[in-house]
Design a protein around this motif. Structure first.
Motif, PDB file in Angstrom:
ATOM      1  N   VAL A  73       0.734  -1.243  -0.152  1.00  0.00           N
ATOM      2  CA  VAL A  73      -0.053  -0.039   0.027  1.00  0.00           C
ATOM      3  C   VAL A  73       0.720   1.211   0.069  1.00  0.00           C
ATOM      4  O   VAL A  73       0.423   2.140  -0.209  1.00  0.00           O
ATOM      5  CB  VAL A  73      -0.865  -0.005   1.284  1.00  0.00           C
ATOM      6  CG1 VAL A  73      -1.902  -1.058   1.260  1.00  0.00           C
ATOM      7  CG2 VAL A  73      -0.243   0.069   2.590  1.00  0.00           C
ATOM      8  N   GLY A  74       2.174   1.264   0.534  1.00  0.00           N
ATOM      9  CA  GLY A  74       3.104   2.339   0.368  1.00  0.00           C
ATOM     10  C   GLY A  74       3.252   2.678  -0.991  1.00  0.00           C
ATOM     11  O   GLY A  74       3.526   4.121  -1.179  1.00  0.00           O
ATOM     12  N   HIS A  75       2.864   1.912  -1.906  1.00  0.00           N
ATOM     13  CA  HIS A  75       3.315   2.417  -3.503  1.00  0.00           C
ATOM     14  C   HIS A  75       1.723   2.561  -3.997  1.00  0.00           C
ATOM     15  O   HIS A  75       1.647   2.841  -5.375  1.00  0.00           O
ATOM     16  CB  HIS A  75       3.913   1.314  -4.230  1.00  0.00           C
ATOM     17  CG  HIS A  75       5.165   1.123  -3.732  1.00  0.00           C
ATOM     18  ND1 HIS A  75       6.381   2.000  -3.547  1.00  0.00           N
ATOM     19  CD2 HIS A  75       5.534  -0.193  -2.909  1.00  0.00           C
ATOM     20  CE1 HIS A  75       7.260   1.353  -2.961  1.00  0.00           C
ATOM     21  NE2 HIS A  75       6.840   0.147  -2.505  1.00  0.00           N
ATOM     22  N   CYS A  76       0.616   2.922  -3.233  1.00  0.00           N
ATOM     23  CA  CYS A  76      -0.359   3.372  -3.841  1.00  0.00           C
ATOM     24  C   CYS A  76      -0.242   4.851  -3.964  1.00  0.00           C
ATOM     25  O   CYS A  76       0.420   5.650  -3.185  1.00  0.00           O
ATOM     26  CB  CYS A  76      -1.589   3.235  -2.844  1.00  0.00           C
ATOM     27  SG  CYS A  76      -2.109   1.664  -2.726  1.00  0.00           S
ATOM     28  N   VAL A  77      -0.920   5.671  -5.188  1.00  0.00           N
ATOM     29  CA  VAL A  77      -0.757   7.015  -5.280  1.00  0.00           C
ATOM     30  C   VAL A  77      -1.464   7.862  -4.309  1.00  0.00           C
ATOM     31  O   VAL A  77      -2.749   7.558  -4.634  1.00  0.00           O
ATOM     32  CB  VAL A  77      -0.928   7.400  -6.745  1.00  0.00           C
ATOM     33  CG1 VAL A  77      -0.923   8.654  -7.087  1.00  0.00           C
ATOM     34  CG2 VAL A  77       0.032   6.538  -7.701  1.00  0.00           C
ATOM     35  N   VAL A  78      -1.071   8.584  -3.662  1.00  0.00           N
ATOM     36  CA  VAL A  78      -1.779   9.668  -2.917  1.00  0.00           C
ATOM     37  C   VAL A  78      -1.756  11.013  -3.483  1.00  0.00           C
ATOM     38  O   VAL A  78      -2.757  11.840  -3.135  1.00  0.00           O
ATOM     39  CB  VAL A  78      -1.447   9.395  -1.254  1.00  0.00           C
ATOM     40  CG1 VAL A  78      -1.691   8.220  -0.666  1.00  0.00           C
ATOM     41  CG2 VAL A  78       0.099   9.994  -1.070  1.00  0.00           C
ATOM     42  N   ASP A  79      -0.764  11.359  -4.255  1.00  0.00           N
ATOM     43  CA  ASP A  79      -0.435  12.857  -4.794  1.00  0.00           C
ATOM     44  C   ASP A  79      -0.629  12.351  -6.241  1.00  0.00           C
ATOM     45  O   ASP A  79       0.560  12.153  -6.816  1.00  0.00           O
ATOM     46  CB  ASP A  79       0.880  13.324  -3.969  1.00  0.00           C
ATOM     47  CG  ASP A  79       1.079  14.553  -4.727  1.00  0.00           C
ATOM     48  OD1 ASP A  79      -0.084  15.373  -5.360  1.00  0.00           O
ATOM     49  OD2 ASP A  79       2.035  15.213  -4.481  1.00  0.00           O
ATOM     50  N   PRO A  80      -1.624  12.871  -6.784  1.00  0.00           N
ATOM     51  CA  PRO A  80      -1.669  12.861  -8.219  1.00  0.00           C
ATOM     52  C   PRO A  80      -0.656  13.690  -9.004  1.00  0.00           C
ATOM     53  O   PRO A  80      -0.192  13.589 -10.011  1.00  0.00           O
ATOM     54  CB  PRO A  80      -3.173  13.193  -8.671  1.00  0.00           C
ATOM     55  CG  PRO A  80      -3.538  13.817  -7.516  1.00  0.00           C
ATOM     56  CD  PRO A  80      -2.971  13.340  -6.289  1.00  0.00           C
ATOM     57  N   GLY A 103       2.368  14.017  -8.276  1.00  0.00           N
ATOM     58  CA  GLY A 103       3.619  13.300  -8.034  1.00  0.00           C
ATOM     59  C   GLY A 103       4.955  14.110  -7.895  1.00  0.00           C
ATOM     60  O   GLY A 103       5.809  14.018  -8.647  1.00  0.00           O
ATOM     61  N   ARG A 104       4.740  15.016  -6.775  1.00  0.00           N
ATOM     62  CA  ARG A 104       5.691  15.860  -6.581  1.00  0.00           C
ATOM     63  C   ARG A 104       7.293  15.255  -6.203  1.00  0.00           C
ATOM     64  O   ARG A 104       8.249  15.848  -5.991  1.00  0.00           O
ATOM     65  CB  ARG A 104       5.269  17.091  -5.540  1.00  0.00           C
ATOM     66  CG  ARG A 104       4.031  18.016  -6.387  1.00  0.00           C
ATOM     67  CD  ARG A 104       3.820  19.399  -5.582  1.00  0.00           C
ATOM     68  NE  ARG A 104       5.147  20.203  -5.604  1.00  0.00           N
ATOM     69  CZ  ARG A 104       5.537  21.030  -4.592  1.00  0.00           C
ATOM     70  NH1 ARG A 104       4.433  21.198  -3.728  1.00  0.00           N
ATOM     71  NH2 ARG A 104       6.428  21.975  -4.967  1.00  0.00           N
ATOM     72  N   LEU A 105       6.851  14.024  -5.270  1.00  0.00           N
ATOM     73  CA  LEU A 105       7.967  13.469  -4.786  1.00  0.00           C
ATOM     74  C   LEU A 105       8.072  11.990  -5.266  1.00  0.00           C
ATOM     75  O   LEU A 105       6.972  11.180  -5.637  1.00  0.00           O
ATOM     76  CB  LEU A 105       8.068  13.324  -3.204  1.00  0.00           C
ATOM     77  CG  LEU A 105       8.120  14.757  -2.475  1.00  0.00           C
ATOM     78  CD1 LEU A 105       7.992  14.274  -1.033  1.00  0.00           C
ATOM     79  CD2 LEU A 105       9.685  15.119  -2.649  1.00  0.00           C
ATOM     80  N   THR A 106       9.394  11.676  -5.628  1.00  0.00           N
ATOM     81  CA  THR A 106       9.577  10.315  -6.180  1.00  0.00           C
ATOM     82  C   THR A 106       9.827   9.287  -5.365  1.00  0.00           C
ATOM     83  O   THR A 106      10.768   9.510  -4.462  1.00  0.00           O
ATOM     84  CB  THR A 106      10.702  10.348  -7.220  1.00  0.00           C
ATOM     85  OG1 THR A 106      10.412  11.652  -8.373  1.00  0.00           O
ATOM     86  CG2 THR A 106      10.904   9.139  -8.014  1.00  0.00           C
ATOM     87  N   CYS A 107       9.198   8.121  -5.381  1.00  0.00           N
ATOM     88  CA  CYS A 107       9.348   6.958  -4.192  1.00  0.00           C
ATOM     89  C   CYS A 107      10.724   6.499  -4.503  1.00  0.00           C
ATOM     90  O   CYS A 107      11.287   6.651  -5.631  1.00  0.00           O
ATOM     91  CB  CYS A 107       8.166   5.963  -4.338  1.00  0.00           C
ATOM     92  SG  CYS A 107       8.462   4.418  -3.415  1.00  0.00           S
ATOM     93  N   GLY A 108      11.183   5.692  -3.578  1.00  0.00           N
ATOM     94  CA  GLY A 108      12.388   5.029  -3.930  1.00  0.00           C
ATOM     95  C   GLY A 108      12.344   3.992  -4.721  1.00  0.00           C
ATOM     96  O   GLY A 108      13.393   3.601  -5.232  1.00  0.00           O
ATOM     97  N   CYS A 109      11.112   3.482  -5.187  1.00  0.00           N
ATOM     98  CA  CYS A 109      10.847   2.590  -6.298  1.00  0.00           C
ATOM     99  C   CYS A 109      11.131   3.253  -7.435  1.00  0.00           C
ATOM    100  O   CYS A 109      11.121   2.466  -8.819  1.00  0.00           O
ATOM    101  CB  CYS A 109       9.383   1.759  -6.200  1.00  0.00           C
ATOM    102  SG  CYS A 109       8.094   2.913  -6.859  1.00  0.00           S
ATOM    103  N   GLY A 110      11.314   4.523  -7.693  1.00  0.00           N
ATOM    104  CA  GLY A 110      11.063   5.288  -8.966  1.00  0.00           C
ATOM    105  C   GLY A 110       9.831   5.813  -9.312  1.00  0.00           C
ATOM    106  O   GLY A 110       9.930   6.683 -10.566  1.00  0.00           O
ATOM    107  N   ARG A 111       8.786   5.545  -8.955  1.00  0.00           N
ATOM    108  CA  ARG A 111       7.530   6.194  -9.256  1.00  0.00           C
ATOM    109  C   ARG A 111       7.273   7.233  -8.486  1.00  0.00           C
ATOM    110  O   ARG A 111       7.512   7.583  -7.342  1.00  0.00           O
ATOM    111  CB  ARG A 111       6.326   5.184  -9.219  1.00  0.00           C
ATOM    112  CG  ARG A 111       6.764   3.604 -10.015  1.00  0.00           C
ATOM    113  CD  ARG A 111       6.979   3.767 -11.475  1.00  0.00           C
ATOM    114  NE  ARG A 111       6.861   2.499 -12.250  1.00  0.00           N
ATOM    115  CZ  ARG A 111       7.798   1.498 -12.378  1.00  0.00           C
ATOM    116  NH1 ARG A 111       9.119   1.634 -11.505  1.00  0.00           N
ATOM    117  NH2 ARG A 111       7.913   0.607 -13.125  1.00  0.00           N
ATOM    118  N   ASP A 112       6.165   8.194  -9.137  1.00  0.00           N
ATOM    119  CA  ASP A 112       6.145   9.378  -8.382  1.00  0.00           C
ATOM    120  C   ASP A 112       4.625   9.327  -7.635  1.00  0.00           C
ATOM    121  O   ASP A 112       3.644   8.817  -8.057  1.00  0.00           O
ATOM    122  CB  ASP A 112       5.956  10.485  -9.399  1.00  0.00           C
ATOM    123  CG  ASP A 112       7.155  10.709 -10.122  1.00  0.00           C
ATOM    124  OD1 ASP A 112       8.322  10.512  -9.493  1.00  0.00           O
ATOM    125  OD2 ASP A 112       7.169  11.102 -11.292  1.00  0.00           O
TER     126      ASP A 112
END
Length: 323
Positions: free
Chosen positions: A164-171, A173-182
């Protein structure tokens, strides 16, 4: 007498516990997680830890009838292995677990779970009501969830459900996750991400005063929580964390309808009033269905290990009726 084992494989430490059939612990062991050079070296470290726990218990590994494993991921469940773990050296591509442990204890009853699923199994097993519907959410270096829905632990076909940490909460996408997705929940609210989030908020409004060492090499989330109530940027960051956390938790509640949501992980455990209490307050106003009880695990850092042992005792479920 039947004996059971639980294993917690983390990026830093590997721990094992041996218990009698009533759950009484009789043997423990802890080692640093091998850093390679290969996944087999990590596997051998896990096996050594299990052997040492058996030695501490005064039994042979073959006297164990079942074992549960709570581990870092991601998984290849068909192989019973961890594949390409993010927080170990790149030379470690696969860590076989289920097969080698099965061979060590001479039993096919070996249950492999990601650490959050082990967490929900442990929370379910030790909960007063032993609920069939609950979620365990960890907010630590990352964000993840273990889900029990209608009495079933949700693993997914490949063992990677609950990310669930890789669910998008901010469409946006101002910050990039460690997985490389925004825009992922983890990109804002995990322990590793919080310092970057504070820097972003400071850039958005340079008028916010702060004594936080934003550009310091040792700036961490801990610095922010320690200045709560004393620093304008720290307080604003904590408020914004509550916003994104509440969105993430609300999505989890609407997806799985848990009776209980239990929190663990260093960020939540060390800052309950600043992290979990605001979630309680906001989620009650955001959820359109039944609002679950929101708690913090009382097992602390042992929740994954306790869940692995509970898995062994209950056939991978945490359901006390399976004892």
């Amino acid at each position: 007498m039947d004996y059971y084992a639980g294993v917690d494989l983390g990026a830093t430490n590997v721990r094992a516990v041996v218990a009698e059939d009533d759950g009484t612990t009789i043997g423990v062991s802890r080692r640093s997680t091998p850093r390679g050079p290969t996944g087999i070296d990590v596997t051998e470290g896990v096996l050594r830890t299990v052997r040492e726990a058996c030695g501490d218990a005064g039994i042979a590994p073959t006297e164990i009838v079942a074992a549960g494993i709570g581990s870092i991921g991601p998984f290849d469940l068909a192989e019973g292995a961890v594949i390409d773990p993010a927080n170990l050296p790149d030379s470690i591509d696969r860590i076989p677990l289920t097969g080698p442990i099965s061979k060590l204890i001479d039993s096919d009853e070996v249950y492999l779970h990601n650490d959050t699923n082990a967490g929900v199994i442990g929370e379910r097993f030790h909960a007063d009501r032993n609920p069939d519907d609950m979620v365990y959410i960890t907010i630590s270096s990352g964000v993840g969830a273990g889900v029990c829905c209608d009495g079933e632990i949700m693993s997914g076909w490949d063992g990677n459900a609950g990310e669930v940490g890789h669910c998008v909460v901010d469409p946006q996408g101002r910050l990039t996750c460690g997985c490389g997705r925004d825009g992922h929940w983890e990109a804002y609210c995990s322990g590793n991400a919080i310092p970057d989030f504070a820097r972003l908020l400071a850039e958005d409004d340079p008028t916010i005063s702060t004594t936080l060492p934003l550009e310091g090499p040792d700036f961490t989330a801990k610095d922010i929580f320690e200045l709560a109530g004393e620093d304008e940027l720290a307080d604003y960051t904590i408020e914004q964390l509550a916003h994104w956390n509440a969105i993430g938790v609300t999505n989890v509640i609407h997806s799985f309808a848990p009776i209980v949501v239990s929190f663990g992980g260093a960020v939540a455990l060390h800052n309950e009033e600043l992290v979990v209490d605001p979630i309680r307050e906001r989620v009650a106003e955001m959820v359109m269905t039944n609002v679950p009880e929101i708690t913090v695990t009382n097992m602390g850092d042992d929740v994954v290990l306790e869940g692995a042992l509970a898995s062994a005792l209950t056939g991978g479920t945490g359901d006390r009726k399976q004892l």
